[in-house]
Every structure is written in structure tokens, then in C-alpha cells.
Design a protein around this motif. Sequence first.
Motif, PDB file in Angstrom:
ATOM      1  N   ARG A 268      16.479   1.073  -8.997  1.00 42.93           N
ATOM      2  CA  ARG A 268      15.566   0.429 -10.134  1.00 42.93           C
ATOM      3  C   ARG A 268      14.916   0.137  -9.187  1.00 42.93           C
ATOM      4  NH1 ARG A 268      16.834  -3.374 -15.337  1.00 42.93           N
ATOM      5  NH2 ARG A 268      17.305  -1.403 -15.908  1.00 42.93           N
ATOM      6  N   ILE A 269      13.365   0.212  -9.252  1.00 39.50           N
ATOM      7  CA  ILE A 269      12.010   0.055  -7.941  1.00 39.50           C
ATOM      8  C   ILE A 269      11.510  -2.211  -8.743  1.00 39.50           C
ATOM      9  CG2 ILE A 269       9.696  -0.026  -8.058  1.00 39.50           C
ATOM     10  CD1 ILE A 269      10.276   2.736  -7.951  1.00 39.50           C
ATOM     11  N   VAL A 270      12.416  -2.971  -7.955  1.00 41.63           N
ATOM     12  CA  VAL A 270      11.902  -3.813  -8.527  1.00 41.63           C
ATOM     13  C   VAL A 270      10.264  -4.849  -7.960  1.00 41.63           C
ATOM     14  CG1 VAL A 270      14.514  -4.923  -9.157  1.00 41.63           C
ATOM     15  CG2 VAL A 270      13.561  -4.875  -7.276  1.00 41.63           C
ATOM     16  N   ARG A 271      10.171  -3.991  -6.719  1.00 36.02           N
ATOM     17  CA  ARG A 271       9.450  -5.158  -6.220  1.00 36.02           C
ATOM     18  C   ARG A 271       9.268  -6.516  -5.643  1.00 36.02           C
ATOM     19  NH1 ARG A 271       3.986  -2.303  -6.678  1.00 36.02           N
ATOM     20  NH2 ARG A 271       4.509   0.344  -6.100  1.00 36.02           N
ATOM     21  N   LEU A 272      10.798  -6.096  -4.401  1.00 37.95           N
ATOM     22  CA  LEU A 272      10.742  -7.939  -4.644  1.00 37.95           C
ATOM     23  C   LEU A 272      10.276  -8.642  -3.626  1.00 37.95           C
ATOM     24  CD1 LEU A 272      13.015 -10.587  -5.129  1.00 37.95           C
ATOM     25  CD2 LEU A 272      14.538  -9.290  -3.461  1.00 37.95           C
ATOM     26  N   GLY A 273       9.625  -7.972  -2.472  1.00 41.75           N
ATOM     27  CA  GLY A 273       8.806  -8.323  -1.705  1.00 41.75           C
ATOM     28  C   GLY A 273       7.283  -8.298  -1.993  1.00 41.75           C
ATOM     29  N   GLU A 274       7.198  -8.126  -3.553  1.00 41.66           N
ATOM     30  CA  GLU A 274       5.272  -8.228  -4.060  1.00 41.66           C
ATOM     31  C   GLU A 274       4.629  -9.450  -3.650  1.00 41.66           C
ATOM     32  OE1 GLU A 274       3.377  -6.908  -8.162  1.00 41.66           O
ATOM     33  OE2 GLU A 274       4.902  -7.814  -8.005  1.00 41.66           O
ATOM     34  N   GLY A 275       4.133  -9.431  -2.645  1.00 41.70           N
ATOM     35  CA  GLY A 275       2.590 -10.967  -2.192  1.00 41.70           C
ATOM     36  C   GLY A 275       3.249 -11.390  -1.199  1.00 41.70           C
ATOM     37  N   LEU A 276       4.913 -11.023  -0.417  1.00 36.86           N
ATOM     38  CA  LEU A 276       5.436 -11.835  -0.127  1.00 36.86           C
ATOM     39  C   LEU A 276       4.745 -11.616   1.539  1.00 36.86           C
ATOM     40  CD1 LEU A 276       8.233 -12.902   1.032  1.00 36.86           C
ATOM     41  CD2 LEU A 276       9.176 -10.788   2.490  1.00 36.86           C
ATOM     42  N   ASP A 277       3.862 -10.696   1.714  1.00 35.60           N
ATOM     43  CA  ASP A 277       2.945 -10.327   2.928  1.00 35.60           C
ATOM     44  C   ASP A 277       1.680 -12.048   2.815  1.00 35.60           C
ATOM     45  OD1 ASP A 277       2.330  -9.289   5.338  1.00 35.60           O
ATOM     46  OD2 ASP A 277       0.675  -9.006   4.851  1.00 35.60           O
TER      47      ASP A 277
ATOM     48  N   THR B 146       1.898 -15.076   1.032  1.00 33.07           N
ATOM     49  CA  THR B 146       2.414 -16.090   0.403  1.00 33.07           C
ATOM     50  C   THR B 146       3.785 -16.679   1.376  1.00 33.07           C
ATOM     51  OG1 THR B 146       3.716 -15.475  -1.392  1.00 33.07           O
ATOM     52  CG2 THR B 146       1.274 -16.181  -1.573  1.00 33.07           C
ATOM     53  N   GLY B 147       4.581 -15.443   1.798  1.00 34.01           N
ATOM     54  CA  GLY B 147       6.282 -15.578   2.762  1.00 34.01           C
ATOM     55  C   GLY B 147       6.852 -16.307   1.586  1.00 34.01           C
ATOM     56  N   GLU B 148       6.897 -16.227   0.858  1.00 33.82           N
ATOM     57  CA  GLU B 148       8.079 -16.766  -0.823  1.00 33.82           C
ATOM     58  C   GLU B 148       7.807 -15.347  -1.108  1.00 33.82           C
ATOM     59  OE1 GLU B 148       6.619 -20.524  -2.113  1.00 33.82           O
ATOM     60  OE2 GLU B 148       7.780 -21.675  -0.472  1.00 33.82           O
TER      61      GLU B 148
ATOM     62  N   CYS C  82      15.240 -10.884   1.161  1.00 32.34           N
ATOM     63  CA  CYS C  82      15.617 -11.928   1.310  1.00 32.34           C
ATOM     64  C   CYS C  82      15.496 -12.910   3.200  1.00 32.34           C
ATOM     65  CB  CYS C  82      16.759 -12.247   0.948  1.00 32.34           C
ATOM     66  SG  CYS C  82      16.496 -11.351  -0.975  1.00 32.34           S
ATOM     67  N   ARG C  83      14.889 -11.659   3.808  1.00 27.69           N
ATOM     68  CA  ARG C  83      15.753 -11.914   5.369  1.00 27.69           C
ATOM     69  C   ARG C  83      14.298 -13.205   5.498  1.00 27.69           C
ATOM     70  NH1 ARG C  83      17.339  -7.249   8.043  1.00 27.69           N
ATOM     71  NH2 ARG C  83      15.039  -6.708   7.707  1.00 27.69           N
ATOM     72  N   SER C  84      13.299 -12.996   5.217  1.00 25.88           N
ATOM     73  CA  SER C  84      11.655 -13.709   6.037  1.00 25.88           C
ATOM     74  C   SER C  84      11.012 -14.136   4.814  1.00 25.88           C
ATOM     75  CB  SER C  84      11.055 -12.419   5.854  1.00 25.88           C
ATOM     76  OG  SER C  84      10.575 -11.354   5.118  1.00 25.88           O
TER      77      SER C  84
END
Length: 536
Positions: A226-235, A237-239, A275-277
Motif C-alpha cells: 500500500r502506498i502510504v507516503r510516509l515521507g510526505e513533507g519530510l524534506d 520539515t525534517g519530521e 524513519c532513519r532521517s
Amino acid sequence: MKDLRDGEKPNAGVALAGEGQSGRAEKAATEGVEQGRGNSAPTGMNSDGKPSDKAQASDSADTSGRASRPGRRRRRRRKSASKSTGSALASASVSSDTATPRHPKSDSQGSAPAEAEAGKRPAGKSRRRRRKSSREIQGRPLARQQGSGAETVSGDPQPVVGKPEGHSSGSATAAGGNARNSFRPAPRGQYDDLYAALDLGTNNCRLLIAQPTRPGQFRVVDAFSRIVRLGEGLDATGELSAGAMDRAVEALKVCAGKLRNRPVRSHRLIATEACRSARNGAEFLERVKSETGLQLEIVTRETEARLAVAGCSSLVGRDTDGLVLFDIGGGSSEIAMIDLTENRSNRLANHIKAWTSLPVGVVTLSERHGGCTVTREIFEAMVAEVDGLLSTFAPPPMPAFTGQVDARMHLLGTSGTVTTLAGLHLDLPRYDRRKVDGLWLSNSEVDLMLDKLLSWDFDARAANPCIGADRADLVLAGCAILQSIRKRWPSQRMRVADRGLREGLLNEMMAADGVWRTRGRNPRHRNHRPGPGAKS
């Protein structure tokens, strides 16, 4: 034999009304009773042996003649409705002429019908054959799959706890039949154990449950993606955002349910770049553990590169001396250089001579440059950014890469980007992994697919069945990373792999447990134990 010219009437073998039976007719009727094909009393006779007043006048001499042969069995014939109706009409006409009562079926039976006593049956209805009481059920019982502690008969595994109370296994076996109650599960063997691998990436959440088969291979039992886009907005905000974490937790709940329903022997659940970054990556994993019961581990970039190589080992042929394997992810891209010219072994990960992990993926690159509207200038800017990241990678010299245009060196891509290009090349109406996995693409074919994607707008990309709306804004960012890799390591061909970290996790767990080494190549002789008195 009497001469009919003397004025005596012929013996037809059947007595008329008010007359006694001849010896020949009486003998035929008696033989019919002895053979079990007649009534309890001869035709035309009562139970006390006296002549009956209701004898059938339509019985012919030929019928009695056939019944008089002791070794011959009369064959029953089914008459259709039309023939039965015609027989009934003919019987009615004869009865009106002779003024003698008769049964519609008397012409074909040759004796008084048994159903005349129980009630007349409508004409045209065929007689049913009696089923023999001594006939047993034909066929063999369904085979049971032993070894896993569960018995599968109709397709759904049902655990066998033990014998029911008050039931004797000997009686079930004597009856020939209740194999379910008399079945005792065999001790569990290694070849019945399942392995599970979960990969929570920046863009996807994927689960794979498999069973080892032949050496180096396994059979998929269950899968989830399933596509969850966990890294959405991570670049930016850093969170990890709240919405992205909620989507990931819901997908992980589905995975937890699948793992609870399977007797999994060993599993490994990993989380990668998102989750690593992220600063709140550890907090997110604690939430996952409390809400789903799954404990995920964050793997390093080196481990991620090694797992990607281990998952694609079966796609590397014996005619390959070197390859560049790359995995374009959502938040990072792993690249490994593999040299197979010396001391070649079955484990492809042992031949990694150099590797790198780029801190850029399809999600992060599309958020920086825009993924919905991508012109050729924007595409070239994305390629230039990846070129700058690759310029810092300086691998040592390797024999397999001295002549990079040689046919014995090629690229091997494992990501959604290369599988999308393969689906476009095949012009599939719907994505089919069986046709994509292992496909070879030439250098000119890849260029053609890239030009086609750049000519489409967002709506055209979303309408393609191999891309879809979920990946329409990410596919060109992945193509930019692919283009930079092709510029750094030019090759005449590229192989597509629809596999990755999950397959690598399964391969390593199965190899560590030695399931392929101990089971051998013949599945019939796995874990064979000699019986009592047999020579081992």
C-alpha cells in the motif's frame, strides 16, 4: 407336437379368464418367481394357487417363451413418453374390443405389474432403478497435506487438535471413511515453516509471507502493498507529518493481522530512509508497537543496499561478469557495483565491491522540483542534481568494468520506476508482474519510454494503467535518477526486477536457518525417517 389341423386350439402359455393354465405357462411363471423377477404368485394365479379371475388377456406366447428360458435375463427398456402414451392407447383399444380389464403396461412386462397393487402410475413416467444396497461410495478420499499440523481438505487449513471424545479410530477406518477424525498430524518439519518480511519505506508499506521450496527459491503465501507516503513533507520539515503516520499505522494494522493468522517461524520488519532521517522516527516506531504490536527496526543504508542485492540474485545469469544494481526508493537511492570475475559464489551480496546511497528519492526529488508539471527543463535540473551527488562516489577499479560497453556488464534496476518503464514498453492494459519481472530493455527502448513520459501531462500519466494517479507525480523524478545512473555507467541493456528488500530479507533468513541445505533437491525425501526395522 400336436397338429393344429386336428381342430385343437394352440397353447399360448397364458390362461384366459375362467380357464386353467397350461403346463408350459405354469412352468414359465414358476421359474420367474424363483429367479426373483416376478411376483410372489404366478401370473393368472392367486396366492393359494388357484386360477385368478383377473388374468391378463394380452400376454402373448412369445413373451412366455422368453420367460421360460432359465439362463437368460430380460433387459429392461426405458420407453419415452410418446411410446408409453401410444402403448396406453393401444392397450385401451384392445381392452375395448375384448372387454377384458388390463393394465397399460402389461404388454411390455409379461406379468401382472407390481405397482397395480400400490396404485397405478401415470403413463409416460419411466421406472427408476433401485440402488443396490451393497454398493459402496466410489472414488478415493481427498489427500491430506501432512506436516504442518493442519489438515487441508477443502482449501482452508483447519488445525487438528486431536481425536474427538468417544470416537474410535478403528471404527472410522473400518467404515472406510472418516479420515478426518482418524487423522493424526505429523510432526512439524522445516519445510512447512513460513517466513515473513516487512519493508516500511518512504512511499510504500509492503509485506511478504513465503515458504521455502527449491534451493534458493520460495513460494509466496501472502502479500500486501500500500502506498502510504510516509515521507510526505519530510524534506521541508525534517519530521514525519501526522497524516503520514496515520496512513502508515493503518497499513501496519493490516500487516499485523496477516502475521497473526499465519504460523510464521521467523520474521524481520524493517524501516528505511523516512524513519532513519526523521527527528520523530523513533517516537513513531513506539506508536507502531503500542497500536499494532509490531516492532520495526531501522536499518542502515549499507544494509539496505545489501538486501536489495540479495533480493535480485536469481536474476543474474552465469554469463554476467559485472553489473550495477540500483534501487530507486522514495527517500534514498542505493547503488551497488558487483564484480563476478573471481571466486563466484551463490550469494550475490558477497560480491559487492563498492556501494553508495544517495540521499534522494522519488518523493524528495519531486517535492523539490515539482512532480505534477514537469517540463524538459525541470527534468534536466533534476538529472543535474543527481549527477552532483554521484560525482562524489569514487569506486575502486574492478576487472568487470574495464570495458563498460562489453555485453557481459549490464544494469539491474529494482524499483517502481523501472517496472513502470517496462509496463509502458509492453503496452500492458494492466500491470502484470509475471511479464515485467526479469524483462530486458535495450538502451534505445529506455530512451523511447523516457521521451514518451516527458510528452505526457499529469492527466495522461495518471490515466495510464501502469502508472495510476498515486504515482503520476513521482514517475518522472524516478526517471531523472535513472538517467543520471545511465550516464555514469553506460550499458547496452538493462534488466528489470520487480523485487527488492523483502525478497532479500527472506533469502537471508532462509539461508541462515539452512532450510535449503538440509532439505535437498527432492521434495519427496525431505526429513525422511526410516521406519522400525528399516536400515538407515
